[in-house]
Design a protein around this motif. Structure first.
Motif, PDB file in Angstrom:
ATOM      1  N   UNK A 383       7.933 -19.040  39.224  1.00  0.00           N
ATOM      2  CA  UNK A 383       8.424 -19.886  38.155  1.00  0.00           C
ATOM      3  C   UNK A 383       7.354 -20.184  37.132  1.00  0.00           C
ATOM      4  N   UNK A 384       7.672 -21.007  36.132  1.00  0.00           N
ATOM      5  CA  UNK A 384       6.716 -21.277  35.047  1.00  0.00           C
ATOM      6  C   UNK A 384       5.447 -21.982  35.495  1.00  0.00           C
ATOM      7  N   UNK A 385       5.474 -22.688  36.624  1.00  0.00           N
ATOM      8  CA  UNK A 385       4.258 -23.320  37.146  1.00  0.00           C
ATOM      9  C   UNK A 385       3.418 -22.350  37.962  1.00  0.00           C
ATOM     10  N   UNK A 386       3.771 -21.060  37.957  1.00  0.00           N
ATOM     11  CA  UNK A 386       3.080 -19.993  38.692  1.00  0.00           C
ATOM     12  C   UNK A 386       3.052 -20.318  40.186  1.00  0.00           C
ATOM     13  N   UNK A 387       4.170 -20.782  40.709  1.00  0.00           N
ATOM     14  CA  UNK A 387       4.346 -21.006  42.135  1.00  0.00           C
ATOM     15  C   UNK A 387       5.569 -20.224  42.590  1.00  0.00           C
ATOM     16  N   UNK A 388       5.575 -19.713  43.838  1.00  0.00           N
ATOM     17  CA  UNK A 388       6.707 -18.900  44.293  1.00  0.00           C
ATOM     18  C   UNK A 388       7.977 -19.736  44.424  1.00  0.00           C
ATOM     19  N   UNK A 389       9.077 -19.188  43.944  1.00  0.00           N
ATOM     20  CA  UNK A 389      10.366 -19.856  44.052  1.00  0.00           C
ATOM     21  C   UNK A 389      10.957 -19.552  45.421  1.00  0.00           C
ATOM     22  N   UNK A 390      11.432 -20.579  46.116  1.00  0.00           N
ATOM     23  CA  UNK A 390      11.913 -20.424  47.489  1.00  0.00           C
ATOM     24  C   UNK A 390      13.070 -19.432  47.555  1.00  0.00           C
ATOM     25  N   UNK A 391      13.121 -18.717  48.644  1.00  0.00           N
ATOM     26  CA  UNK A 391      14.194 -17.770  48.975  1.00  0.00           C
ATOM     27  C   UNK A 391      14.223 -16.542  48.072  1.00  0.00           C
ATOM     28  N   UNK A 392      13.142 -16.261  47.335  1.00  0.00           N
ATOM     29  CA  UNK A 392      13.171 -15.096  46.444  1.00  0.00           C
ATOM     30  C   UNK A 392      12.226 -13.977  46.889  1.00  0.00           C
ATOM     31  N   UNK A 393      11.443 -14.167  47.953  1.00  0.00           N
ATOM     32  CA  UNK A 393      10.585 -13.098  48.454  1.00  0.00           C
ATOM     33  C   UNK A 393      11.424 -12.073  49.190  1.00  0.00           C
ATOM     34  N   UNK A 394      10.952 -10.817  49.189  1.00  0.00           N
ATOM     35  CA  UNK A 394      11.660  -9.759  49.892  1.00  0.00           C
ATOM     36  C   UNK A 394      12.934  -9.354  49.182  1.00  0.00           C
ATOM     37  N   UNK A 395      13.845  -8.761  49.938  1.00  0.00           N
ATOM     38  CA  UNK A 395      15.105  -8.297  49.364  1.00  0.00           C
ATOM     39  C   UNK A 395      15.053  -6.820  49.028  1.00  0.00           C
ATOM     40  N   UNK A 396      16.206  -6.264  48.701  1.00  0.00           N
ATOM     41  CA  UNK A 396      16.308  -4.825  48.477  1.00  0.00           C
ATOM     42  C   UNK A 396      16.036  -4.417  47.038  1.00  0.00           C
ATOM     43  N   UNK A 397      16.154  -5.340  46.100  1.00  0.00           N
ATOM     44  CA  UNK A 397      16.023  -4.977  44.695  1.00  0.00           C
ATOM     45  C   UNK A 397      14.914  -5.747  44.002  1.00  0.00           C
ATOM     46  N   UNK A 398      14.544  -5.223  42.823  1.00  0.00           N
ATOM     47  CA  UNK A 398      13.497  -5.865  42.037  1.00  0.00           C
ATOM     48  C   UNK A 398      14.047  -6.620  40.828  1.00  0.00           C
ATOM     49  N   UNK A 399      15.253  -6.350  40.422  1.00  0.00           N
ATOM     50  CA  UNK A 399      15.771  -6.888  39.167  1.00  0.00           C
ATOM     51  C   UNK A 399      15.939  -8.408  39.262  1.00  0.00           C
ATOM     52  N   UNK A 400      15.243  -9.130  38.376  1.00  0.00           N
ATOM     53  CA  UNK A 400      15.299 -10.594  38.347  1.00  0.00           C
ATOM     54  C   UNK A 400      16.437 -11.082  37.466  1.00  0.00           C
ATOM     55  N   UNK A 401      16.577 -10.498  36.298  1.00  0.00           N
ATOM     56  CA  UNK A 401      17.606 -10.931  35.363  1.00  0.00           C
ATOM     57  C   UNK A 401      17.184 -10.621  33.943  1.00  0.00           C
ATOM     58  N   UNK A 402      17.863 -11.234  32.983  1.00  0.00           N
ATOM     59  CA  UNK A 402      17.569 -10.976  31.582  1.00  0.00           C
ATOM     60  C   UNK A 402      17.755 -12.250  30.768  1.00  0.00           C
ATOM     61  N   UNK A 403      17.119 -12.279  29.613  1.00  0.00           N
ATOM     62  CA  UNK A 403      17.307 -13.374  28.678  1.00  0.00           C
ATOM     63  C   UNK A 403      17.394 -12.814  27.256  1.00  0.00           C
ATOM     64  N   UNK A 404      18.220 -13.467  26.458  1.00  0.00           N
ATOM     65  CA  UNK A 404      18.367 -13.133  25.044  1.00  0.00           C
ATOM     66  C   UNK A 404      17.972 -14.378  24.262  1.00  0.00           C
ATOM     67  N   UNK A 405      17.062 -14.217  23.306  1.00  0.00           N
ATOM     68  CA  UNK A 405      16.532 -15.383  22.604  1.00  0.00           C
ATOM     69  C   UNK A 405      16.612 -15.203  21.097  1.00  0.00           C
ATOM     70  N   UNK A 406      16.752 -16.324  20.418  1.00  0.00           N
ATOM     71  CA  UNK A 406      16.681 -16.358  18.967  1.00  0.00           C
ATOM     72  C   UNK A 406      15.891 -17.596  18.566  1.00  0.00           C
ATOM     73  N   UNK A 407      15.055 -17.450  17.542  1.00  0.00           N
ATOM     74  CA  UNK A 407      14.235 -18.566  17.068  1.00  0.00           C
ATOM     75  C   UNK A 407      14.186 -18.532  15.546  1.00  0.00           C
ATOM     76  N   UNK A 408      14.305 -19.692  14.944  1.00  0.00           N
ATOM     77  CA  UNK A 408      14.268 -19.834  13.489  1.00  0.00           C
ATOM     78  C   UNK A 408      13.231 -20.892  13.149  1.00  0.00           C
ATOM     79  N   UNK A 409      12.318 -20.563  12.244  1.00  0.00           N
ATOM     80  CA  UNK A 409      11.275 -21.523  11.864  1.00  0.00           C
ATOM     81  C   UNK A 409      11.075 -21.525  10.351  1.00  0.00           C
ATOM     82  N   UNK A 410      10.968 -22.716   9.807  1.00  0.00           N
ATOM     83  CA  UNK A 410      10.804 -22.922   8.368  1.00  0.00           C
ATOM     84  C   UNK A 410       9.533 -23.736   8.142  1.00  0.00           C
ATOM     85  N   UNK A 411       8.568 -23.128   7.482  1.00  0.00           N
ATOM     86  CA  UNK A 411       7.362 -23.842   7.084  1.00  0.00           C
ATOM     87  C   UNK A 411       7.663 -24.493   5.741  1.00  0.00           C
ATOM     88  N   UNK A 412       8.227 -25.681   5.803  1.00  0.00           N
ATOM     89  CA  UNK A 412       8.734 -26.323   4.589  1.00  0.00           C
ATOM     90  C   UNK A 412       7.613 -26.651   3.616  1.00  0.00           C
TER      91      UNK A 412
END
Length: 450
Positions: A383-412
């Protein structure tokens, strides 16, 4: 009246008096000061010859956040709609050409927050920075010595950063020495401890469980005008460090290099690092490779920049082989991949194609898509605190997921920035089996800086 109110009132009076003093010293304000009243707070001469001067600065940021199922719903609380208010007030005193003293106070308020805010979000009033600095000219540039509480950021902020998005930025207590040969050539050496932010008044302190030291050099590459490079060594001692393999004392060394520059519309920032040391009785062998590349179409409408961010960050392939393969990103910029702060840069493969458009000269829109995989299946998702998230070690696959982001910034204006972001994310099958769910994050911010 509470102590916080008194301190805030005193700070406001201090600024008002400083502004009046500046106007008195300067006499009739010039055209620039009339156009920008904050200039009256800069370079205030305390003596007629100007050898001793004072500059005042500050910032106020208001940031509402709306988070649904943070960290794929594997973090607590499950939802958090918060309001963050951050303020800085600083004084920079120059005593002649060689001596300098800098003090910065910070207040982080979280009047709306689900549960108890962490110290990075609620820190009522404390010393953010406070150091003395001596700069001595030498035949090959100058040497700077700085001692006290200070912020540090090196290179692309992948390993050492100020941690901008939370209310309280990251600071360190210790000593930093630098040789500055030119604007492009510098070598820093430091020995510090990270500061632990706390919620009260003037109660932040050095972390006795961590020691951090290193040498970081940057320079233009001879014979290639568009190319610059960094070389560095970073050392960390940390008590009771936690990884999926277990908890133990960590003694880690990092060596790395970075190449960066821009030419003919292209820009690039490529970095690699290797880590070794001890984690309890286990050997550390870990690595990281990151790249940010792009091309800007300057002659097209909206000056689009097509970019690609890619990261390969090692994980632990076997939790019981007497070797730790999980890379420790030390003190990275947060958030690292998006403002949702969904995942930390450990045991990770990430790609992020992105597009940036200059809708107006001071308005930028950025769109990105970011699929994520574990680098090592046996290791956990971090997770973001660089600590392991419980129940996520091991398993058959590597795919964590995906995110789609948009950001708008105005230097007024030079002093006012407005922005906002929205991130939607979906977990992969491995994270769903651990209880992960789809979620979203939205935030807006208004920042006044002087």
């Amino acid at each position: 009246m509470s102590l916080l109110c008194k301190a805030t009132l005193a700070g406001a009076c201090w600024l008002a008096l400083a502004g009046a003093a500046a106007a008195t010293q300067a006499g009739k304000p010039d055209a620039a000061a009339e156009e920008d009243p904050f200039l009256r707070l800069k370079n205030i001469p305390l003596y007629d010859d100007g050898a001793i001067g004072l500059s005042l600065g500050g910032q106020l940021r208001v940031r509402p956040e709306f988070s649904r199922h943070p960290v794929f719903g594997l973090a607590s609380p499950d939802q958090n709609n918060g309001l963050l208010i951050r303020s800085f007030l600083s004084a920079d005193l120059r005593l002649g050409p060689y001596l300098r003293g800098f003090v910065q106070f910070a207040s982080g308020q979280a009047p709306i927050w689900a549960g108890t805010p962490p110290g990075t979000q609620l820190d009522r009033l404390d010393l953010q920075q406070g150091y003395g600095e001596l700069t001595v000219p030498i035949s090959a540039g100058s040497v700077m010595v700085r001692a006290g509480r200070q912020e540090m950021s090196f290179g692309a902020s992948r390993l050492v950063s100020v941690r901008e998005s939370p209310n309280i930025r990251r600071a360190f207590d210790g000593v930093r020495v630098a040789w500055i040969g030119s604007p492009d050539t510098r070598i820093d050496a430091f020995l510090v401890r990270p500061v632990l932010p706390r919620a009260g008044l003037f109660d932040d302190k050095s972390d006795p469980a961590q020691a951090f030291w290193g040498v970081y050099g940057t320079s233009a590459v001879p014979g290639i005008p568009a190319l610059k490079g960094d070389l560095y060594y970073l050392g960390l001692n940390r008590e009771k460090a936690r990884f999926a393999q277990g908890t133990a004392d960590e003694h880690r060394h990092t060596v790395g290099a970075r190449l960066f520059g821009a030419a003919a519309g292209f820009d690039w920032n490529v970095e690699g690092a290797y880590q070794f040391g001890r984690f309890g009785s286990a050997d550390i062998q870990a690595w990281m490779a990151s790249a940010t590349v792009g091309y800007s179409f300057a002659g097209m409408p909206f000056s689009p920049r097509l970019g690609l961010n890619a990261d390969a960050i090692s994980g632990d392939g076997n939790l019981r082989d007497g070797r730790l393969g999980t890379f420790n990103p030390l003190f990275p910029r947060l958030p690292y991949f998006s403002e949702a702060n969904l995942v930390g840069p450990a045991n990770l493969i990430s790609i992020q194609p992105n597009l940036t458009l200059s809708l107006l000269p001071k308005v930028k829109l950025t769109l990105g898509w970011n699929p994520l995989w574990k680098e090592a299946k046996a290791d956990a998702f971090y997770g973001p605190a660089i600590t392991p998230v419980v129940r996520t070690a091991g398993g058959a696959g590597r795919y964590i997921g995906q995110q789609v982001s948009t950001a708008l910034e105005w230097t007024a204006t030079e002093h006012l920035t407005l922005g906002g972001t929205y991130v939607a994310y979906d977990p992969g099958e491995r994270i769903r089996r651990a209880g992960g769910r789809s979620g979203s994050f939205a935030a807006g911010w208004a920042t006044v800086t002087f």
